[in-house]
Design a protein around this motif. Structure first.
Motif, PDB file in Angstrom:
ATOM      1  N   MET A  64     -13.865  21.192 -29.520  1.00  0.00           N
ATOM      2  CA  MET A  64     -13.943  21.637 -28.127  1.00  0.00           C
ATOM      3  C   MET A  64     -12.632  22.289 -27.696  1.00  0.00           C
ATOM      4  O   MET A  64     -12.641  23.281 -26.937  1.00  0.00           O
ATOM      5  CB  MET A  64     -14.263  20.427 -27.235  1.00  0.00           C
ATOM      6  CG  MET A  64     -14.538  20.796 -25.776  1.00  0.00           C
ATOM      7  SD  MET A  64     -16.028  21.780 -25.562  1.00  0.00           S
ATOM      8  CE  MET A  64     -17.267  20.549 -25.959  1.00  0.00           C
ATOM      9  N   ILE A  65     -11.514  21.749 -28.152  1.00  0.00           N
ATOM     10  CA  ILE A  65     -10.215  22.365 -27.819  1.00  0.00           C
ATOM     11  C   ILE A  65     -10.146  23.781 -28.365  1.00  0.00           C
ATOM     12  O   ILE A  65      -9.699  24.718 -27.679  1.00  0.00           O
ATOM     13  CB  ILE A  65      -9.065  21.498 -28.391  1.00  0.00           C
ATOM     14  CG1 ILE A  65      -8.993  20.161 -27.646  1.00  0.00           C
ATOM     15  CG2 ILE A  65      -7.730  22.235 -28.289  1.00  0.00           C
ATOM     16  CD1 ILE A  65      -8.034  19.169 -28.273  1.00  0.00           C
ATOM     17  N   SER A  98       0.158  21.467 -16.370  1.00  0.00           N
ATOM     18  CA  SER A  98       1.115  21.035 -17.393  1.00  0.00           C
ATOM     19  C   SER A  98       0.378  20.644 -18.671  1.00  0.00           C
ATOM     20  O   SER A  98      -0.842  20.424 -18.670  1.00  0.00           O
ATOM     21  CB  SER A  98       1.918  19.834 -16.885  1.00  0.00           C
ATOM     22  OG  SER A  98       1.068  18.713 -16.689  1.00  0.00           O
ATOM     23  N   LEU A  99       1.141  20.572 -19.780  1.00  0.00           N
ATOM     24  CA  LEU A  99       0.533  20.151 -21.037  1.00  0.00           C
ATOM     25  C   LEU A  99      -0.058  18.736 -20.926  1.00  0.00           C
ATOM     26  O   LEU A  99      -1.113  18.444 -21.496  1.00  0.00           O
ATOM     27  CB  LEU A  99       1.569  20.180 -22.161  1.00  0.00           C
ATOM     28  CG  LEU A  99       1.879  21.549 -22.795  1.00  0.00           C
ATOM     29  CD1 LEU A  99       2.991  21.398 -23.818  1.00  0.00           C
ATOM     30  CD2 LEU A  99       0.636  22.134 -23.435  1.00  0.00           C
ATOM     31  N   ALA A 100       0.616  17.878 -20.155  1.00  0.00           N
ATOM     32  CA  ALA A 100       0.127  16.507 -19.986  1.00  0.00           C
ATOM     33  C   ALA A 100      -1.233  16.492 -19.300  1.00  0.00           C
ATOM     34  O   ALA A 100      -2.145  15.759 -19.699  1.00  0.00           O
ATOM     35  CB  ALA A 100       1.137  15.686 -19.191  1.00  0.00           C
ATOM     36  N   PHE A 144      -9.023  16.539 -22.081  1.00  0.00           N
ATOM     37  CA  PHE A 144      -9.788  16.235 -23.286  1.00  0.00           C
ATOM     38  C   PHE A 144      -9.785  14.735 -23.594  1.00  0.00           C
ATOM     39  O   PHE A 144     -10.725  14.223 -24.210  1.00  0.00           O
ATOM     40  CB  PHE A 144      -9.241  17.044 -24.461  1.00  0.00           C
ATOM     41  CG  PHE A 144      -9.440  18.524 -24.266  1.00  0.00           C
ATOM     42  CD1 PHE A 144     -10.665  19.098 -24.544  1.00  0.00           C
ATOM     43  CD2 PHE A 144      -8.415  19.320 -23.773  1.00  0.00           C
ATOM     44  CE1 PHE A 144     -10.864  20.453 -24.358  1.00  0.00           C
ATOM     45  CE2 PHE A 144      -8.605  20.674 -23.579  1.00  0.00           C
ATOM     46  CZ  PHE A 144      -9.830  21.247 -23.863  1.00  0.00           C
ATOM     47  N   LEU A 145      -8.734  14.040 -23.146  1.00  0.00           N
ATOM     48  CA  LEU A 145      -8.749  12.575 -23.262  1.00  0.00           C
ATOM     49  C   LEU A 145      -9.858  11.993 -22.395  1.00  0.00           C
ATOM     50  O   LEU A 145     -10.624  11.129 -22.838  1.00  0.00           O
ATOM     51  CB  LEU A 145      -7.388  12.008 -22.841  1.00  0.00           C
ATOM     52  CG  LEU A 145      -7.295  10.472 -22.763  1.00  0.00           C
ATOM     53  CD1 LEU A 145      -7.554   9.843 -24.128  1.00  0.00           C
ATOM     54  CD2 LEU A 145      -5.927  10.047 -22.221  1.00  0.00           C
ATOM     55  N   SER A 175      -6.673  14.622 -28.411  1.00  0.00           N
ATOM     56  CA  SER A 175      -6.027  15.370 -27.322  1.00  0.00           C
ATOM     57  C   SER A 175      -4.547  15.611 -27.595  1.00  0.00           C
ATOM     58  O   SER A 175      -3.952  16.555 -27.051  1.00  0.00           O
ATOM     59  CB  SER A 175      -6.199  14.618 -25.998  1.00  0.00           C
ATOM     60  OG  SER A 175      -5.569  13.342 -26.053  1.00  0.00           O
ATOM     61  N   SER A 176      -3.945  14.787 -28.451  1.00  0.00           N
ATOM     62  CA  SER A 176      -2.519  14.983 -28.764  1.00  0.00           C
ATOM     63  C   SER A 176      -2.283  16.237 -29.599  1.00  0.00           C
ATOM     64  O   SER A 176      -1.134  16.653 -29.787  1.00  0.00           O
ATOM     65  CB  SER A 176      -1.978  13.748 -29.498  1.00  0.00           C
ATOM     66  OG  SER A 176      -2.603  13.601 -30.762  1.00  0.00           O
TER      67      SER A 176
END
Length: 400
Positions: free
Chosen positions: A298-299, A315-317, A323-324, A391-392
């Motif tokens: 999905m990413i 932000s990246l977070a 996705f998390l 997600s990481s």
């Protein structure tokens, strides 16, 4: 967080840009549902099996049982009987004399245990629940009730007349081997008036007699017993009663409750339950890590959208949280759906006997709140870890 959760829900319920992504996501979601359902079925099945295996102990084992701390017998005098009768929380108690014996009936032999009981035994144990044929022992010292297995092995039925007698032998205490083996045993004869049935092991183990016959056979005085079995009142405090009993018997006895009497069976069932849980959980882990693969796909599918979100200030977070949350929501919904399907199957099993052990015995099951909680926590925790790992993978290089 609200922004990430909102986008995650949109991604979860909207189809991907290609059929391959949709198929992968569907497989991952199905794996979560099947894993949760399978785990719930296993836990419910073992809960039912545990109840089924232990139900016989409620028929045969007392609430408390008193053993001598050393030797085979201990003294139970009138003063102690009076104290037991006055002890609050004890509904009934029964004196027991038990010993290993040798049985002979019409040329067939078998070793077993004689269990001599007094008139109060019916108040401690529901003998009506275990009696299969004939009558239970009464005050007649020449009558016994044999287990179903003993009856079959000796070809001994229920006798109405004293024509075919059962010979009961017990070894005389002493040292060495007597010159005449026939003098090494004491014996009594009795007629079998009933047959009890509990389970295969117990049916092969005991014959019941009056405590008078057992004492005569063993040459025990009237104040000697091998055990005392007790039935407690519904609201009795077991711990307090055990302490009082130890005081009455000067701490010269061992007292066990029903669980302790069947500790080996409890340990075996708990071990089997744990091993089955771990095996199904391992399968669920494999299935749930499909969620990680689906999130990674999905990413890749949403790569252009991710760049857009980053360029407009996310932000990246926050992007990782999207996705998390997507993977976590998929896991939570899959776990709930799996629990619902598992619940329906267990109810159908209980009502219609979809899986039978024998033609007349459906596989036992029991639905518990613990099963729901354990399955939900197991699936969601594993799913969260899988989603976190997936997600990481979102890093600075991906959004540039």
């Amino acid at each position: 967080m609200n922004f990430s959760l909102y986008i995650a829900k949109r991604y979860l319920f909207s189809p991907g840009s290609s059929n391959a992504i949709n198929i992968i996501t569907g497989i991952a979601a199905s794996g979560v549902v099947i894993g949760a359902m399978a785990l719930f079925l296993v836990l419910s099945g073992f809960a039912g099996l545990k109840d089924f295996s232990l139900q016989f102990s409620s028929y045969f084992d007392p609430d408390l049982k008193i053993f001598p701390s050393s030797g085979k017998t201990f003294t139970f005098n009138e003063a102690q009987k009076k104290n037991l009768n006055q002890l609050e929380g004890i509904a009934h108690f029964s004196e027991i004399v038990e010993e290993r014996v040798f049985l002979e009936y019409r040329g067939k032999q078998k070793t077993a245990y004689i269990k001599g009981i007094d008139v109060n035994y019916n108040q401690v144990i529901q003998t009506d629940s275990i009696l299969a044929y004939g009558d239970w022992v009464n005050n007649n010292d020449f009558q016994v009730v044999a287990g179903n297995g003993i009856s079959r092995e000796l070809s001994m039925g229920v006798e109405q007349a004293y024509t075919n007698l059962l010979s009961i032998y017990v070894v005389k205490p002493g040292k060495g081997i007597p010159n005449d083996p026939s003098k090494g045993f004491r014996s009594e004869k009795a007629v079998n008036i009933g047959i009890y049935s509990v389970n295969e092991e117990l049916d092969q183990k005991y014959i019941f007699s009056t405590i008078g016959l057992a004492r005569t056979l063993l040459e025990l005085p009237q104040d000697k017993v091998t055990h005392i079995e007790l039935k407690l009142s519904p609201q009795a405090n077991e711990t307090a009663i055990v302490q009082e009993l130890q005081s009455i018997f000067d701490h010269q006895v061992i007292i066990k409750n029903r669980v302790q009497l069947n500790d080996t069976l409890y340990k075996m069932l708990n071990t089997e339950n744990l091993v089955s849980y771990l095996v199904i959980t391992l399968i669920a882990v494999i299935a749930l890590f499909n969620v990680a693969g689906a999130i990674i796909m999905m990413i890749i599918d949403k790569k252009s959208n991710v760049k857009t979100l980053y360029n407009v200030g996310a932000s990246l977070a926050n992007i990782r949280k999207i996705f998390l949350f997507q993977g976590s929501l998929m896991t939570i919904l899959g776990a709930l759906l799996g629990l619902i399907l598992g619940f329906i199957l267990i109810v159908l099993q209980q009502q219609f006997g979809l899986l039978m052990i024998t033609p007349s015995l459906p596989y036992p099951t029991r639905i518990t709140v613990v099963s729901f909680v354990v399955v939900f926590l197991t699936i969601t925790v594993i799913g969260f870890i899988a989603s976190l790992l997936a997600s990481s993978r979102i890093n600075q290089k991906l959004v540039e």
